[in-house]
Write a protein that holds these residues in place. Structure first.
Motif, short mmCIF file in Angstrom:
data_model
loop_
_atom_site.label_atom_id
_atom_site.label_comp_id
_atom_site.label_asym_id
_atom_site.label_seq_id
_atom_site.Cartn_x
_atom_site.Cartn_y
_atom_site.Cartn_z
N GLN A 61 12.70 -21.94 -37.57
CA GLN A 61 11.67 -21.00 -38.03
C GLN A 61 11.65 -20.87 -39.56
N ALA A 62 12.42 -21.69 -40.25
CA ALA A 62 12.40 -21.66 -41.72
C ALA A 62 11.15 -22.33 -42.29
N VAL A 63 10.56 -23.24 -41.52
CA VAL A 63 9.33 -23.92 -41.95
C VAL A 63 8.38 -23.91 -40.77
N VAL A 64 7.28 -23.20 -40.90
CA VAL A 64 6.38 -23.01 -39.76
C VAL A 64 4.94 -23.24 -40.18
N VAL A 65 4.19 -23.89 -39.31
CA VAL A 65 2.73 -23.90 -39.44
C VAL A 65 2.19 -23.28 -38.17
N ASP A 66 1.65 -22.09 -38.27
CA ASP A 66 1.10 -21.41 -37.11
C ASP A 66 -0.21 -22.07 -36.70
N THR A 67 -0.40 -22.22 -35.40
CA THR A 67 -1.62 -22.85 -34.90
C THR A 67 -2.86 -22.11 -35.40
N TYR A 68 -2.82 -20.79 -35.32
CA TYR A 68 -4.00 -20.00 -35.71
C TYR A 68 -3.87 -19.42 -37.10
N GLY A 69 -2.93 -19.95 -37.87
CA GLY A 69 -2.70 -19.37 -39.18
C GLY A 69 -2.29 -20.40 -40.19
N HIS A 70 -1.37 -19.99 -41.04
CA HIS A 70 -1.03 -20.80 -42.20
C HIS A 70 0.41 -21.28 -42.18
N PHE A 71 0.66 -22.20 -43.10
CA PHE A 71 2.03 -22.64 -43.39
C PHE A 71 2.78 -21.47 -44.00
N HIS A 72 4.04 -21.33 -43.61
CA HIS A 72 4.92 -20.40 -44.34
C HIS A 72 6.35 -20.88 -44.20
N GLN A 73 7.15 -20.59 -45.20
CA GLN A 73 8.53 -21.06 -45.20
C GLN A 73 9.42 -20.10 -45.97
N ASP A 74 10.69 -20.18 -45.66
CA ASP A 74 11.71 -19.48 -46.44
C ASP A 74 12.04 -20.40 -47.61
N GLY A 75 11.30 -20.22 -48.71
CA GLY A 75 11.31 -21.18 -49.81
C GLY A 75 12.68 -21.51 -50.35
N ARG A 76 13.43 -20.48 -50.64
CA ARG A 76 14.73 -20.73 -51.28
C ARG A 76 15.67 -21.45 -50.33
N ALA A 77 15.71 -21.00 -49.07
CA ALA A 77 16.61 -21.63 -48.09
C ALA A 77 16.22 -23.08 -47.85
N VAL A 78 14.92 -23.32 -47.78
CA VAL A 78 14.46 -24.69 -47.52
C VAL A 78 14.74 -25.59 -48.72
N ARG A 79 14.58 -25.05 -49.90
CA ARG A 79 14.86 -25.85 -51.09
C ARG A 79 16.34 -26.24 -51.16
N ASP A 80 17.20 -25.26 -50.90
CA ASP A 80 18.65 -25.54 -50.91
C ASP A 80 19.00 -26.57 -49.85
N PHE A 81 18.46 -26.38 -48.65
CA PHE A 81 18.70 -27.34 -47.56
C PHE A 81 18.22 -28.72 -47.96
N SER A 82 17.03 -28.81 -48.53
CA SER A 82 16.43 -30.11 -48.85
C SER A 82 17.29 -30.88 -49.84
N VAL A 83 17.72 -30.20 -50.89
CA VAL A 83 18.51 -30.89 -51.91
C VAL A 83 19.87 -31.28 -51.34
N ARG A 84 20.52 -30.34 -50.69
CA ARG A 84 21.87 -30.60 -50.18
C ARG A 84 21.86 -31.71 -49.15
N GLN A 85 20.93 -31.63 -48.22
CA GLN A 85 20.89 -32.61 -47.13
C GLN A 85 20.52 -33.99 -47.64
N THR A 86 19.59 -34.05 -48.58
CA THR A 86 19.21 -35.35 -49.13
C THR A 86 20.38 -35.98 -49.88
N VAL A 87 21.07 -35.18 -50.65
CA VAL A 87 22.24 -35.70 -51.37
C VAL A 87 23.27 -36.24 -50.39
N ARG A 88 23.50 -35.51 -49.29
CA ARG A 88 24.47 -35.97 -48.27
C ARG A 88 24.03 -37.31 -47.69
N LEU A 89 22.75 -37.41 -47.37
CA LEU A 89 22.24 -38.65 -46.78
C LEU A 89 22.44 -39.81 -47.76
N VAL A 90 22.11 -39.58 -49.02
CA VAL A 90 22.19 -40.64 -50.01
C VAL A 90 23.66 -41.02 -50.27
#
Lengths: 315, 345
Positions: free
Chosen positions: B224-253
């Protein structure tokens, strides 16, 4: 050996009887369906007849994922494993309240487990595409236990002011725990998908708005299912599950191919048709009562001409 | 049967099925949302903030700019009615390019798999509509996880016994997420773009790119940190998703670096095309020089699952034999994955 160790199904408690349909005024009950299950609040249906599906999306007593969770817990319990032993969830829904994330990921969240999860779906033939993938995956690339689920809540997309969809459709979900490393009670012996015809008109489920189901849609799907079965030589004496809409059509269809109805007509009559989740729910409800050696043939078709077959044997 | 070495969820293809990618295509709408346009929406942002936090100058959108200015897309249902492009149209264009590059015709495709988080219809599905438009009569399946679609699709196909796969598979990711953006939100409007990418995969034929390794995983407890509601809009927990994105990508690389001894003087990195500032942070962490970091987010926007493969497609003629390309993608689900490719011809 690829087999099913646990099977679960879920229908919501709300019932749309023929009397309710007559009260709603716009939908004529089909002759052989007596009730359909709905996850929507009945007072909402009675007052608004789901004229605006967007409002319907806020009128759930149980969401599609609530149904998926119930089915999943049933399957996990029957399989005799812990949730933490599930290595992957493959999911599907054709009535999402969120277009992202997928149903598999919503279920993983509800199970509170860090599980690899993604959706595999193909509309009315979803069960066949899920089973086809799992059957043909290399053993070493498949987790010990995989949870395979689908949920559908089409009553939230039905216009109860007119049309035929309200007569046929109900809500439901299925779940199966499958494995290639442990023997279950149902062996999946064959699963395939193929094109069986050109696309046919009849049924559209838009992202927004109501389901459009033509008057001839039930007959079209029966013809397409027959096309699927004609291409399969080994159906004799099996029990048939198919995704036809009309209960009265099941027995003749089964007989034509040397089979018997596994309970499709009864479930259609009592629960309605829950689209991608329907065939799996029928199977899950009855699978454990089958006698050893009994074969089941699941024949699925959709209006785009895609067909799917899953053949199983009770172990 | 040759043995496969399997490390947890990662499939190192030493024997067994060896996938090749024969062609990649991409397609984006022509309408451009630039930073001055976002500034004039008066939602409390400016170009300096956008470039600092997100690093995006332009994004492509299927929506008319006048529609965005007048309505801010407050009703996502109306976006569908006003859009000038659909995921289906973009997907057809991308697939056509991919098949042309692969040198195959639609009737040779034996399977279509599709990832679309903004379908116009559920039945028929985007995969079915695309196949019909392309004249493909093969079975179609939606294999879906939003942003890490490239990794998921490669990993999904790699799990199959080779004999069960057709000669050619068409995989696509297409989305028009600007149709689910609330343009009164100062950051969401600056992130998203629309686009499609398609790639032709073969288990037996040799192509430009050899798949050396695939990986996909997820943690749905954070779905539920990144959601696109069918009848609504995109919304996300910006800070948490950003931290996850950087950390996880670095791990993968890092994991790919250690296992395959990647050489960033020669090899290429492609990340999830969500945020150019984040990608720069990842490259700095891994000492990846700018010329070996391929990206398109700064002038297309976040194209969800199409982003990374579109980058590959845009650099199709720049690949050098022997080069390895590490694609590491993260996104909704929360899910993540990687594909290591080798340029073979």
């Amino acid at each position: 050996m690829f087999s099913i160790l646990g099977a679960g199904f879920a229908y919501p408690e709300g019932e749309i009887s023929n009397e309710i349909l007559r009260t709603l005024g716009g939908v004529s009950p089909s002759g052989t369906i007596t009730t359909r299950r709905t996850a929507l609040k009945l007072d909402y249906l009675l007052t608004e007849r789901n004229a605006d599906p967007k409002r319907g999306s806020t009128a759930f007593v149980q969401t599609p994922t609530d149904l998926t969770l119930r089915a999943a817990l049933m399957a996990i319990e029957q399989a005799g494993i812990a949730r933490s032993q599930i290595g992957m969830i493959i999911g599907a829904t054709d009535t999402p309240l969120q277009v992202t994330p997928g149903e598999s990921q919503r279920l993983g969240d509800r199970l509170v487990e860090k599980i690899d999860a993604f959706d595999v779906s193909s509309g009315l033939t979803t069960l066949a595409s899920q089973m086809h993938a799992l059957l043909h995956w290399k053993v070493e690339r498949m987790p010990e236990y995989v949870l395979c689920v689908a949920a559908s809540a089409p009553t939230q997309r039905v216009d109860y002011r007119s049309g035929i969809a309200g007569s046929y459709l109900g809500d439901g979900a299925y779940a199966f725990v499958v494995s290639k490393r442990h023997q279950g009670f149902l062996r999946v012996v064959h699963a395939e998908q193929r094109r069986v015809s050109a696309a046919r008109e009849g049924f559209v489920l838009p992202l927004y708005g109501h389901i459009r189901m033509d008057q001839g849609a039930p007959q079209v799907i029966e013809e397409l299912i027959a096309n699927v079965l004609e291409r399969r030589a080994t159906t004799e004496n099996a029990l048939l599950i198919c995704n036809a809409f009309e209960p009265a059509s099941i027995a003749p269809l089964a007989l034509r191919f040397g089979m018997s109805d596994m309970g499709v007509a009864e479930d259609l009559a009592l629960f309605g048709h829950c689209l991608c989740a329907f065939p799996g729910a029928v199977l899950a409800k009855r699978a454990a009562q089958l006698n050893r050696g009994v074969r089941v043939c699941i024949a699925l078709a959709d209006y785009e001409g895609l067909g799917g077959i899953v053949e199983l044997e009770r172990c | 049967m040759r043995a496969l070495a399997v490390l947890s969820n990662w499939n190192v293809v030493e024997g067994g099925t060896v996938l090749h990618i024969l062609g990649i295509g991409f397609s984006h709408p022509t309408n451009v949302i630039d930073n001055p346009f976002i500034e004039q929406l008066n939602v409390g942002t400016n170009e300096a903030w956008i470039l600092d936090k997100i690093g995006i100058r332009e994004r492509r959108t299927s929506l008319p700019l006048s529609y965005i200015s007048e309505t801010r897309n407050q009703d996502a249902e109306q976006a569908l009615a006003h859009a000038e492009n659909t995921p289906h149209q973009l997907g057809v264009n991308a697939a056509t390019m991919a098949m042309q590059r692969a040198g195959i015709s639609p009737h040779q495709i034996g399977m279509v798999i599709c990832n679309c988080c903004t379908p116009k219809e559920i039945y028929p599905s985007e995969a079915q509509r695309l196949a019909d438009a392309l004249g493909i009569t093969a079975p179609v399946v939606d294999v879906f996880t939003a942003c890490p679609a490239f990794a998921l699709h490669c990993d999904y196909l790699d799990r199959f016994d080779e004999s069960a796969l057709p000669d050619y598979i068409l995989a696509l990711s297409t989305a028009t997420l600007t149709q689910h953006v609330n343009y009164n939100d100062r950051s969401d409007g600056a992130i998203w773009g629309d686009g499609a990418a398609a790639w032709v995969v073969a288990p037996r034929a040799r192509g430009r790119l050899k798949v050396l390794e695939t990986y996909f995983a997820s943690d749905p407890t954070r779905s539920q940190a990144v959601v696109v509601d069918t009848y609504g809009h995109f919304h996300q927990d910006g800070r948490a998703v950003r931290d996850f994105s950087v950390r996880q990508t670095v791990r993968l690389v890092k994991r790919l670096e250690e296992k395959f001894n990647l050489d960033w003087k020669r090899d290429i990195f492609i990340g999830h095309q969500a945020n150019a500032t984040m990608l720069e942070q990842i490259c700095n962490n891994r000492d990846i020089p700018p010329q070996n970091h391929w990206h398109n987010v700064s002038y297309i926007g976040n194209q969800a699952g199409a982003g990374a493969p579109a980058v590959l497609g845009m650099h199709w003629d720049m690949m050098k034999p022997g080069q390895r390309i590490a694609v590491a993608v993260v996104g909704a689900g929360l899910s993540w994955g990687s594909v290591l490719l080798e340029v073979v011809s």
